[in-house]
Motif scaffolding. Sequence first.
Motif, PDB file in Angstrom:
ATOM      1  N   VAL A   1      -2.826   1.843  10.008  1.00  0.00           N
ATOM      2  CA  VAL A   1      -2.743   3.010   9.122  1.00  0.00           C
ATOM      3  C   VAL A   1      -1.474   3.824   9.415  1.00  0.00           C
ATOM      4  O   VAL A   1      -0.778   4.274   8.512  1.00  0.00           O
ATOM      5  CB  VAL A   1      -3.990   3.900   9.277  1.00  0.00           C
ATOM      6  CG1 VAL A   1      -3.860   5.165   8.442  1.00  0.00           C
ATOM      7  CG2 VAL A   1      -5.234   3.128   8.870  1.00  0.00           C
TER       8      VAL A   1
ATOM      9  N   LYS B   1     -12.610  -2.774   7.467  1.00  0.00           N
ATOM     10  CA  LYS B   1     -12.870  -1.416   7.946  1.00  0.00           C
ATOM     11  C   LYS B   1     -14.189  -0.861   7.410  1.00  0.00           C
ATOM     12  O   LYS B   1     -14.973  -0.288   8.151  1.00  0.00           O
ATOM     13  CB  LYS B   1     -11.727  -0.469   7.554  1.00  0.00           C
ATOM     14  CG  LYS B   1     -10.366  -0.847   8.101  1.00  0.00           C
ATOM     15  CD  LYS B   1     -10.283  -0.628   9.604  1.00  0.00           C
ATOM     16  CE  LYS B   1      -8.973  -1.160  10.151  1.00  0.00           C
ATOM     17  NZ  LYS B   1      -8.880  -1.103  11.580  1.00  0.00           N
TER      18      LYS B   1
ATOM     19  N   LEU C   1       0.828  -1.197   0.000  1.00  0.00           N
ATOM     20  CA  LEU C   1       0.000   0.000   0.000  1.00  0.00           C
ATOM     21  C   LEU C   1       0.873   1.261   0.000  1.00  0.00           C
ATOM     22  O   LEU C   1       0.571   2.243  -0.689  1.00  0.00           O
ATOM     23  CB  LEU C   1      -0.910  -0.021   1.232  1.00  0.00           C
ATOM     24  CG  LEU C   1      -1.953   1.087   1.353  1.00  0.00           C
ATOM     25  CD1 LEU C   1      -2.779   1.194   0.087  1.00  0.00           C
ATOM     26  CD2 LEU C   1      -2.857   0.806   2.541  1.00  0.00           C
TER      27      LEU C   1
ATOM     28  N   ILE D   1      -8.045   5.640   3.599  1.00  0.00           N
ATOM     29  CA  ILE D   1      -7.441   4.901   4.717  1.00  0.00           C
ATOM     30  C   ILE D   1      -7.328   5.769   5.970  1.00  0.00           C
ATOM     31  O   ILE D   1      -7.460   5.278   7.073  1.00  0.00           O
ATOM     32  CB  ILE D   1      -6.098   4.232   4.344  1.00  0.00           C
ATOM     33  CG1 ILE D   1      -5.017   5.255   4.063  1.00  0.00           C
ATOM     34  CG2 ILE D   1      -6.248   3.283   3.180  1.00  0.00           C
ATOM     35  CD1 ILE D   1      -3.638   4.638   4.061  1.00  0.00           C
TER      36      ILE D   1
ATOM     37  N   PHE E   1      -8.910  -3.213   3.632  1.00  0.00           N
ATOM     38  CA  PHE E   1      -9.633  -2.067   4.199  1.00  0.00           C
ATOM     39  C   PHE E   1     -11.131  -2.175   3.957  1.00  0.00           C
ATOM     40  O   PHE E   1     -11.930  -1.813   4.814  1.00  0.00           O
ATOM     41  CB  PHE E   1      -9.084  -0.752   3.635  1.00  0.00           C
ATOM     42  CG  PHE E   1      -7.872  -0.277   4.375  1.00  0.00           C
ATOM     43  CD1 PHE E   1      -8.008   0.432   5.564  1.00  0.00           C
ATOM     44  CD2 PHE E   1      -6.602  -0.569   3.918  1.00  0.00           C
ATOM     45  CE1 PHE E   1      -6.897   0.847   6.281  1.00  0.00           C
ATOM     46  CE2 PHE E   1      -5.478  -0.157   4.627  1.00  0.00           C
ATOM     47  CZ  PHE E   1      -5.625   0.547   5.803  1.00  0.00           C
TER      48      PHE E   1
ATOM     49  N   MET F   1      -6.209  -2.834  -0.260  1.00  0.00           N
ATOM     50  CA  MET F   1      -7.508  -2.165  -0.285  1.00  0.00           C
ATOM     51  C   MET F   1      -8.630  -3.144   0.034  1.00  0.00           C
ATOM     52  O   MET F   1      -9.602  -2.792   0.694  1.00  0.00           O
ATOM     53  CB  MET F   1      -7.756  -1.497  -1.651  1.00  0.00           C
ATOM     54  CG  MET F   1      -6.926  -0.233  -1.860  1.00  0.00           C
ATOM     55  SD  MET F   1      -6.815   0.842  -0.405  1.00  0.00           S
ATOM     56  CE  MET F   1      -8.390   1.678  -0.452  1.00  0.00           C
TER      57      MET F   1
ATOM     58  N   THR G   1     -10.409   5.722   8.176  1.00  0.00           N
ATOM     59  CA  THR G   1     -10.609   4.586   9.085  1.00  0.00           C
ATOM     60  C   THR G   1      -9.910   4.796  10.426  1.00  0.00           C
ATOM     61  O   THR G   1     -10.159   4.083  11.382  1.00  0.00           O
ATOM     62  CB  THR G   1     -10.106   3.263   8.473  1.00  0.00           C
ATOM     63  OG1 THR G   1      -8.688   3.342   8.321  1.00  0.00           O
ATOM     64  CG2 THR G   1     -10.739   2.993   7.138  1.00  0.00           C
TER      65      THR G   1
END
Lengths: 297, 311
Positions: free
Chosen positions: A154, B38, A98, A117, B34, B31, A120
Amino acid sequence: MHYKRKALVTDRVFSLVVNSFLFISLVIVLYPLLYIVSCSFSEPQAVMAKKVWLFPVNFDLVSYKAVFTNKQIGTGYMNSLYYMVTGTVMSVLLTMLLAYPLSRKEFYGRSVVTKLILFTMLFTGGTIPLYLVVRNLGIYDSRWAIILPNAITVWNVIIARTFLQENISDELYEAAEIDGCSDIRFLVSFVFPLSGAIVAVLALFYAVGQWNKYFDALLYLQKQALYPLQIVLRNILIINRNTPSMTVDVEAAIRAQGLSETIRYAVIVVASVPLLVIYPFVQRFFVKGVMIGSVKG
Amino acid sequence: MKNALNQPRQLSLGRKMGRHWQFYVIVALPMLYFIIFKYVPMYGVLLAFKRYRVSQGIWNSPWVGLYQFEKFFKNPSSLKIMFNTFSLSMYALVSSIPLAVILAIALNETGSKVWRKSVQMVTYAPYFISTVVMVAILMQFLDPALGLFNAIRASFGKDSMNFMGEAHLFKHIYVWSALWQNTGYNAIIYLAALTGINPELYEAAKVDGVNKFQKIWYVDLPSIKNTIVIMFIMNMGFVMSLGFEKAFLMQNPLNLQSAEIMSTYVYKMGLINSDFSYSTAIDVVNSIINIVLILTFNHIAKTKNKEGGLW
């Protein structure tokens, strides 16, 4: 002349204040650690009689024998090692996958992805919705439930992205692109080989987190055979604290209790040793990680 | 190919994405993580407005509007729980930053390098102790019969005390043990900021004839002010979510009235009482307070100082 002497005096007072503060901090942090280690190596009766203040009294390894023959702790250790190794490998890989596109301005849509992101971090579904997702995926009560739901942090993505932006130059990327190097090839042949430092930092952050985690196991695991060390420790050290002794013989009860005390200290030592032993070697990486992380943006 | 490189701005959207299509392949897996772990749970927030029935799933369970929220706010213990959470976090926040800054300044000022490294290494070590072990250590030390603290009290002729059972002591035990564990680690960032200060500032201060106390007040602290503000706001973001793991382990029936915080209550309502909808509603309240706090403090930091905000 008079002024200089005055300055000298304040500087001396200053250095006295500073060094006493550091000395007191050192003692406050170090003493409890020494005390725990000493109790774990002491004879149980000596601990019961409160004879231990600094060094072990009547050196005794009986508690360690009990800890090392405990099956639950053994399984917990192996499970935690497994979660730590596989979890860390997976987390570092996903984080780098990422972070690399996010570090390249040629990645169209990176600001959207960044916002997605970061959001979140601010807002989450909460405990129950995540729990339901884990159940619906069919990974409840399996090793995946420990590894997957919190695989990416994150904050670590931001750290990795910042590192890549600063350490992989645009010139290198452009040169590689002109030579016909694709983005995936660039990741494999350049980014990973040049990212030793950040991979080490990420691995450490994830490994320490994984080793110390207990709540996910509490939520998602029922099979005792899958319990990580922290859950085993919680059962031994916290939940079973006040179990009344079944022994009628008072003398034996006291002796058993004394042993259970020193066993607790030994468990604390055994559980903390892996990280405390490696940390002096990894400290500089940790410092590096915190510092990259502090760069704004 | 080379022409295209020279004029990247004239590319159409499709070509921009097409030329670097591999980036999308690379981010696909993270992704997906996520989305699943999430964003799908965010859909689950609907639970807060429903009366969840397992057989009907999230979408088909009946809507109840704000019923779950009313239930929480009408519960007499809710205010207490919110207060506990907020006061515990604020206490932890306002004590941890100054102590870490003081430690960093002291480490920065001491002359001997070996001494500095030793203190740093020792104060840093407890950070690596797990939460479970940390709470176990607390319980060993504070044990009414065998704990070290009561042994010390006894040597001063005082009666033994059940520290973990005293509700009013809970937040002090929580915060001071956290300070013991994390101050060394928290100091790193300020120490890094201090070592990054331009030496010319010190030269200038020397010319002005300041002593070392003044140097800290007029050079060191203003130089690391932004770092302090950023750390403060970042920690604000965790105010309401803070410390589930530790608080949960430290709870017992005797201290519960001050030890119950939002996250432990969510866990108990949701997973022990299986009231999924109610538990989710409390989580939502918690998230909203959190977001409001972080946005407010970021705004305050920005109005005081343009560079001060987190974004």
